[in-house]
Scaffold this motif. Structure first.
Motif, PDB file in Angstrom:
ATOM      1  N   GLY A  99      -4.436   0.104  -0.294  1.00  0.00           N
ATOM      2  CA  GLY A  99      -3.895   0.633   0.960  1.00  0.00           C
ATOM      3  C   GLY A  99      -2.387   0.564   0.942  1.00  0.00           C
ATOM      4  O   GLY A  99      -1.790   0.387  -0.127  1.00  0.00           O
ATOM      5  N   ALA A 100      -1.777   0.728   2.101  1.00  0.00           N
ATOM      6  CA  ALA A 100      -0.322   0.634   2.333  1.00  0.00           C
ATOM      7  C   ALA A 100       0.451   1.898   1.962  1.00  0.00           C
ATOM      8  O   ALA A 100       1.596   2.053   2.359  1.00  0.00           O
ATOM      9  N   ALA A 101      -0.148   2.783   1.180  1.00  0.00           N
ATOM     10  CA  ALA A 101       0.474   4.063   0.823  1.00  0.00           C
ATOM     11  C   ALA A 101      -0.630   4.902   0.183  1.00  0.00           C
ATOM     12  O   ALA A 101      -1.663   4.362  -0.222  1.00  0.00           O
ATOM     13  N   CYS A 139      -4.964  -9.611   5.371  1.00  0.00           N
ATOM     14  CA  CYS A 139      -6.158  -9.290   4.574  1.00  0.00           C
ATOM     15  C   CYS A 139      -6.362 -10.232   3.398  1.00  0.00           C
ATOM     16  O   CYS A 139      -7.465 -10.318   2.865  1.00  0.00           O
ATOM     17  N   HIS A 144       4.233  -9.353   4.176  1.00  0.00           N
ATOM     18  CA  HIS A 144       3.849  -8.041   4.675  1.00  0.00           C
ATOM     19  C   HIS A 144       2.494  -8.160   5.373  1.00  0.00           C
ATOM     20  O   HIS A 144       1.649  -8.951   4.961  1.00  0.00           O
ATOM     21  N   SER A 145       2.299  -7.356   6.418  1.00  0.00           N
ATOM     22  CA  SER A 145       1.090  -7.481   7.239  1.00  0.00           C
ATOM     23  C   SER A 145      -0.193  -7.404   6.408  1.00  0.00           C
ATOM     24  O   SER A 145      -1.163  -8.106   6.695  1.00  0.00           O
ATOM     25  N   TYR A 146      -0.201  -6.573   5.384  1.00  0.00           N
ATOM     26  CA  TYR A 146      -1.401  -6.399   4.568  1.00  0.00           C
ATOM     27  C   TYR A 146      -1.782  -7.723   3.894  1.00  0.00           C
ATOM     28  O   TYR A 146      -2.903  -8.233   4.064  1.00  0.00           O
ATOM     29  N   PRO A 191      -3.109  -5.689  11.018  1.00  0.00           N
ATOM     30  CA  PRO A 191      -2.656  -4.327  10.819  1.00  0.00           C
ATOM     31  C   PRO A 191      -3.780  -3.302  10.637  1.00  0.00           C
ATOM     32  O   PRO A 191      -3.497  -2.148  10.419  1.00  0.00           O
ATOM     33  N   VAL A 192      -5.070  -3.683  10.734  1.00  0.00           N
ATOM     34  CA  VAL A 192      -6.110  -2.758  10.253  1.00  0.00           C
ATOM     35  C   VAL A 192      -6.713  -1.901  11.366  1.00  0.00           C
ATOM     36  O   VAL A 192      -7.130  -2.418  12.410  1.00  0.00           O
ATOM     37  N   SER A 194       9.287  -3.731  11.218  1.00  0.00           N
ATOM     38  CA  SER A 194       8.828  -2.401  10.811  1.00  0.00           C
ATOM     39  C   SER A 194       9.729  -1.383  11.477  1.00  0.00           C
ATOM     40  O   SER A 194      10.186  -1.586  12.601  1.00  0.00           O
ATOM     41  N   GLN A 241       8.279  -0.778   3.040  1.00  0.00           N
ATOM     42  CA  GLN A 241       8.968   0.105   3.973  1.00  0.00           C
ATOM     43  C   GLN A 241      10.447   0.263   3.639  1.00  0.00           C
ATOM     44  O   GLN A 241      11.135  -0.726   3.411  1.00  0.00           O
ATOM     45  N   GLY A 272      -3.696   0.787   7.432  1.00  0.00           N
ATOM     46  CA  GLY A 272      -3.151  -0.207   8.338  1.00  0.00           C
ATOM     47  C   GLY A 272      -1.697   0.062   8.624  1.00  0.00           C
ATOM     48  O   GLY A 272      -1.064   0.914   7.996  1.00  0.00           O
ATOM     49  N   MET A 273      -1.198  -0.672   9.572  1.00  0.00           N
ATOM     50  CA  MET A 273       0.181  -0.510   9.998  1.00  0.00           C
ATOM     51  C   MET A 273       0.569  -1.814  10.679  1.00  0.00           C
ATOM     52  O   MET A 273      -0.249  -2.380  11.428  1.00  0.00           O
ATOM     53  N   GLU A 302       2.134  -2.483  13.149  1.00  0.00           N
ATOM     54  CA  GLU A 302       1.960  -2.368  14.599  1.00  0.00           C
ATOM     55  C   GLU A 302       0.487  -2.463  15.015  1.00  0.00           C
ATOM     56  O   GLU A 302       0.183  -2.557  16.200  1.00  0.00           O
ATOM     57  N   GLU A 339     -10.757   1.462   0.572  1.00  0.00           N
ATOM     58  CA  GLU A 339      -9.382   1.688   1.007  1.00  0.00           C
ATOM     59  C   GLU A 339      -9.261   1.358   2.485  1.00  0.00           C
ATOM     60  O   GLU A 339     -10.155   1.645   3.277  1.00  0.00           O
TER      61      GLU A 339
HETATM   62  O1  4UV Z   1       3.578  -1.095   8.573  1.00  0.00           O
HETATM   63  P1  4UV Z   1       3.216  -0.884   7.173  1.00  0.00           P
HETATM   64  O2  4UV Z   1       4.119  -1.432   6.130  1.00  0.00           O
HETATM   65  O3  4UV Z   1       1.761  -1.496   7.035  1.00  0.00           O
HETATM   66  C1  4UV Z   1       0.932  -1.322   5.969  1.00  0.00           C
HETATM   67  C2  4UV Z   1      -0.387  -1.926   6.071  1.00  0.00           C
HETATM   68  C3  4UV Z   1      -1.341  -1.610   5.135  1.00  0.00           C
HETATM   69  C4  4UV Z   1      -2.697  -2.114   5.126  1.00  0.00           C
HETATM   70  C5  4UV Z   1      -3.118  -3.098   5.962  1.00  0.00           C
HETATM   71  C6  4UV Z   1      -4.433  -3.546   5.942  1.00  0.00           C
HETATM   72  C7  4UV Z   1      -5.362  -3.023   5.022  1.00  0.00           C
HETATM   73  O4  4UV Z   1      -6.570  -3.414   4.971  1.00  0.00           O
HETATM   74  C8  4UV Z   1      -4.918  -2.033   4.150  1.00  0.00           C
HETATM   75  O5  4UV Z   1      -5.717  -1.570   3.316  1.00  0.00           O
HETATM   76  C9  4UV Z   1      -3.588  -1.594   4.230  1.00  0.00           C
HETATM   77  O6  4UV Z   1       1.278  -0.705   4.994  1.00  0.00           O
HETATM   78  O7  4UV Z   1       3.100   0.658   6.882  1.00  0.00           O
HETATM   79  C10 4UV Z   1       2.269   1.493   7.644  1.00  0.00           C
HETATM   80  C11 4UV Z   1       2.266   2.858   7.044  1.00  0.00           C
HETATM   81  O8  4UV Z   1       1.858   2.833   5.680  1.00  0.00           O
HETATM   82  C12 4UV Z   1       1.149   4.015   5.349  1.00  0.00           C
HETATM   83  C13 4UV Z   1       1.117   4.849   6.630  1.00  0.00           C
HETATM   84  O9  4UV Z   1       2.203   5.742   6.636  1.00  0.00           O
HETATM   85  C14 4UV Z   1       1.275   3.786   7.696  1.00  0.00           C
HETATM   86  O10 4UV Z   1       1.762   4.275   8.935  1.00  0.00           O
HETATM   87  N1  4UV Z   1      -0.224   3.688   4.934  1.00  0.00           N
HETATM   88  C15 4UV Z   1      -0.899   2.544   5.168  1.00  0.00           C
HETATM   89  N2  4UV Z   1      -2.137   2.607   4.636  1.00  0.00           N
HETATM   90  C16 4UV Z   1      -2.246   3.827   4.056  1.00  0.00           C
HETATM   91  C17 4UV Z   1      -1.021   4.516   4.262  1.00  0.00           C
HETATM   92  C18 4UV Z   1      -3.277   4.500   3.343  1.00  0.00           C
HETATM   93  N3  4UV Z   1      -4.468   3.940   3.083  1.00  0.00           N
HETATM   94  N4  4UV Z   1      -3.026   5.758   2.908  1.00  0.00           N
HETATM   95  C19 4UV Z   1      -1.844   6.359   3.142  1.00  0.00           C
HETATM   96  N5  4UV Z   1      -0.836   5.765   3.812  1.00  0.00           N
END
Ligand code: 4UV
Length: 545
Positions: A312-314, A247, A241-243, A345-346, A189, A448, A339-340, A342, A336
C-alpha cells in the motif's frame, strides 16, 4: 444519491470509547506475554510483549516525574528500533501526545515539525542528536531530550528512565479522558494541498481502526490461538509513518506477533533479515517489491515461510504483483490496503476471499465505513465503474488538522465525509481501484512530498522569480519531484545551483530527482492556483507517456 454509496458489507464494529491503546492491548493479551514482540535485526536486542508493556509504564512514570503534563507534545525522532513501541505507549500512558518525525529529515525539517506541533520534549537516538539539539535551540519550548543509547551530556537516558518506580503513578486512563476528542497522535501530512500539517488523531480513532483493519474478513485468527504459531512480521516500513505505526507496530501488539525491526533499507541486511526471520507476513511498498522481483538474492526459497505480502501507500502495478507471486513459486496471498494518515489510516483492505483474484485493487471498505465516489466538478455521487474522488466516512476519520480550521473544512465536509483527493472506481464486488491522484501530493517510495514545501523553499532563492513543483512518474521510485523555474530578470541560474541550495534543507527523497526545467511562466488559474495538471500533461506528452 445515497443509494450509490458503497458501505462496508462487513458487520459493524462499535467505536471504542473510553479506552486507550495501551489499555486495549493489555486487555487483549491471551497467553503471549513471554513471546518476543520486537527484535532488532542488527543488534539482536529483543523484548517480550510483557517487557514492552513494563517499559512503557516505566518510561511514562519517568516522563511524568520530569514534569511533563497531560497534553504536552513529544516529538519522536526515531528509526525502527525494538524500543519504539514502549516509547510510544509510554507517551500515551503518561497522557502525552506523540508527534512522530522522520529521523532522516534534515535539522531544518525536524525543527519545522517540532515548532509546528508545539513539541515540549523529544525522544531520539545518538544518530540524530545533533539535529535535535539544533531544533531545541530554535524551539525554546522544548524542555528536554531523551536519548535511547549511551547517556549524553544534557539528555535523559531512556534506559535509565524505564527503571523508574511505577507504584502510585497516575497513568492516563481512558475512562478519565475524552477518547473521541483528545488528540494523542500528531503525525504530519500535507493532505490535499499546502504545507505538511499536524493530523489530530485520538485513541478512539486508532483503537477502532485497529479493530476495523484486523477483522477476520481480512486476517487469519489470532496467533497463539488454537494451534497457530506466532506470526512473524517484517518491521521495515517506518513506524513514524501511519502505515508502519498502525499496521505493523499496533497490530503486532494486538495479535501477539513477532516483529523484526530494521533501522533502514540496506540490501545485505534486508536479505539477511528475511533468511534469518522467515517472516510469515511482509508489509511492502512498491520499490521493495520491485527489488525482490529483480534481485538474484531472492528466489522461491526466501519466500518459503511467507504466507502473505501486503502492500500500500502508493500504486503497485498488477504486473509487478504477479511477477512477485510467480517468483515465490507457491501460493502466497497478496493483499493491498488503501490508507491515509487522516484515516488512522485504513479505509480499504483486500479481503481474504479475493485470493489473488483482484490483484491491483485495494479491496473493500473496512467495517463501519461508508464511502462514495463523487464527480470532481459537480460533486454528484457516481455509480460503479465511474471514476471520481473517493470520499470516506467512519470512526477512523481524523478530528482535523492541528491549528488549521480552513484545511480541516476543505477536507472534512459538514456531513463528515473525508475527501481523500484520490481518484478511483468500484467494481461489482465492492472492490476499489485507485486510478489517479487529484491532490498535489507527491509520493516518493511511499513517502509524502508536499510540492508547496519545495516551492516555498525555492521561492526563497535570490535568483528565482516563480516556481511550480509536480511529481513525475518513475519506475523505481514511484514518483519524483520536478521543478519548473522562472528566473529573475537577467539572472544566470543553472540546475546545480538549485540542487545545491536544497541539499541541506530537505531530506534525500525530496530532492529534485525528477529534474528542473527553466520556463518563461508558470501556468496558473485566474485565482493564482498553479495548474499542475497542465505541466504534468505536457511532461508526459513530450515523452510519449
Ligand atoms: O497519508 P499517507 O502517507 O498514508 C499512507 C497510508 C498507507 C496505508 C495505510 C494502511 C494500510 O493498510 C495500507 O495498506 C496503506 O500512505 O498517504 C496517503 C495517500 O497515499 C496514496 C493515496 O494518494 C493516499 O491519499 N495511497 C495510499 N494507499 C494507496 C495509495 C494504494 N493502495 N494505492 C494507491 N495510492
Amino acid at each position: 444519491d445515497e443509494s450509490l454509496w458503497v458501505n462496508s458489507k462487513i458487520q459493524d464494529v462499535k467505536t471504542i470509547v473510553g479506552v486507550t491503546i495501551p489499555e486495549m492491548i493489555r486487555a487483549n493479551i491471551r497467553g503471549w506475554e513471554n513471546a518476543v514482540a520486537f527484535e532488532c535485526a542488527e543488534s539482536g536486542r529483543k523484548y517480550t510483549h510483557r517487557q514492552v508493556l513494563e517499559q512503557s509504564r516505566g518510561f511514562a512514570a519517568a516522563m511524568i516525574q520530569s514534569g511533563y503534563k497531560r497534553g504536552d507534545v513529544i516529538g519522536v525522532v526515531l528509526h525502527n528500533i525494538p524500543e519504539y513501541c514502549a516509547i510510544l505507549y509510554g507517551i500515551w500512558e503518561a497522557g502525552l501526545v506523540a508527534s512522530p518525525v522522520n529521523p532522516a529529515y534534515t535539522a531544518a525539517e525536524i525543527t519545522r515539525q517540532l515548532e509546528s506541533s508545539g513539541a515540549q520534549g523529544v525522544v531520539t537516538l545518538p544518530d540524530y542528536l545533533e539535529a535535535c539539539r539544533a531544533a531545541k535551540t530554535a524551539n525554546p519550548k522544548i524542555k528536554s531530550i531523551v536519548i535511547v543509547g549511551e547517556p549524553h551530556e544534557g539528555c535523559h537516558s531512556y534506559y535509565e528512565m524505564v527503571k523508574a518506580d511505577t507504584t502510585g503513578v497516575d497513568f492516563a486512563k481512558g475512562s478519565q479522558m475524552d477518547t473521541l476528542n483528545d488528540t494523542i497522535l500528531l503525525p504530519y501530512s500535507s493532505g490535499t494541498t499546502g504545507l505538511p500539517k499536524g493530523v489530530m488523531l485520538t485513541h478512539s480513532n486508532l483503537t477502532t481502526n485497529l479493530l476495523q483493519s484486523t477483522h477476520p474478513t481480512y486476517i487469519k485468527a489470532n496467533a497463539f490461538e488454537g494451534q497457530n504459531e506466532q506470526e512473524r512480521l517484517l518491521g521495515l516500513l517506518p513506524f513514524f509513518h501511519s502505515y508502519g505505526l498502525a499496521c505493523i507496530l499496533n497490530v503486532n501488539m494486538l495479535k501477539g506477533s513477532h516483529t523484526l525491526t530494521l533501522p533502514r533499507f540496506e540490501v545485505n541486511s534486508f536479505v539477511r533479515a528475511i533468511r534469518q526471520q522467515r517472516p510469515t507476513i511482509m508489509h511492502m511498498v512498491t520499490p521493495l517489491i520491485n527489488f525482490m522481483v529483480n534481485s538474484a538474492d531472492f528466489t522461491s526459497k526466501e519466500f518459503e515461510a511467507t504466507e502473505t505480502v501486503i502492500g500500500g501507500a502508493a500504486p503497485i502495478g498488477p504486473s509487478l504483483i504477479n511477477q512477485l507471486l510467480e517468483k515465490a513459486n507457491k501460493h502466497m496471498l497478496f493483499q493491498e490496503g488503501y490508507g491515509m494518515t487522516e484515516l488512522s489510516p485504513v479505509s480499504h483492505f483486500s479481503p481474504l476471499w479475493t485470493n489473488n483474484q483482484k490483484v491491483g485493487s485495494c479491496g473493500c471498505p473496512v467495517p463501519s465505513t461508508s464511502t462514495k465516489i463523487v464527480d470532481v466538478i459537480s460533486g454528484k455521487t457516481l455509480p460503479r465503474f465511474e471514476r471520481g474522488e473517493i470520499c470516506v466516512r467512519g470512526p477512523q476519520v481524523m478530528k482535523g488538522y492541528f491549528n488549521n480550521e480552513e484545511a480541516t473544512r476543505n477536507t472534512i465536509d459538514v456531513d463528515g465525509w473525508c475527501h481523500t483527493g484520490d481518484i478511483g472506481y468500484y467494481d461489482n464486488d465492492d472492490c476499489l481501484w485507485i486510478v489517479d491522484r487529484l491532490k498535489e501530493l507527491i509520493k516518493v517510495k511511499g513517502f509524502q512530498v508536499a510540492p508547496s514545501e519545495l516551492e516555498d523553499l525555492l521561492r526563497g532563492h535570490e535568483k528565482v522569480e516563480d516556481v511550480a513543483v509536480i511529481g513525475v512518474p518513475d519506475a523505481e521510485w514511484g514518483e519524483l519531484p520536478r521543478a519548473y523555474i522562472v528566473k529573475k530578470d537577467g539572472q544566470n541560474l543553472v540546475e546545480d545551483e538549485l540542487n545545491h541550495f536544497l541539499k541541506d534543507q530537505v531530506t534525500s527523497y525530496k530532492q529534485l530527482r525528477g529534474g528542473i526545467e527553466f520556463v518563461k511562466a508558470i501556468p496558473k488559474a485566474p485565482t493564482g492556483k498553479i495548474l499542475r495538471r497542465e505541466l504534468l500533461t505536457a511532461y508526459k506528452e513530450m515523452r510519449g507517456l
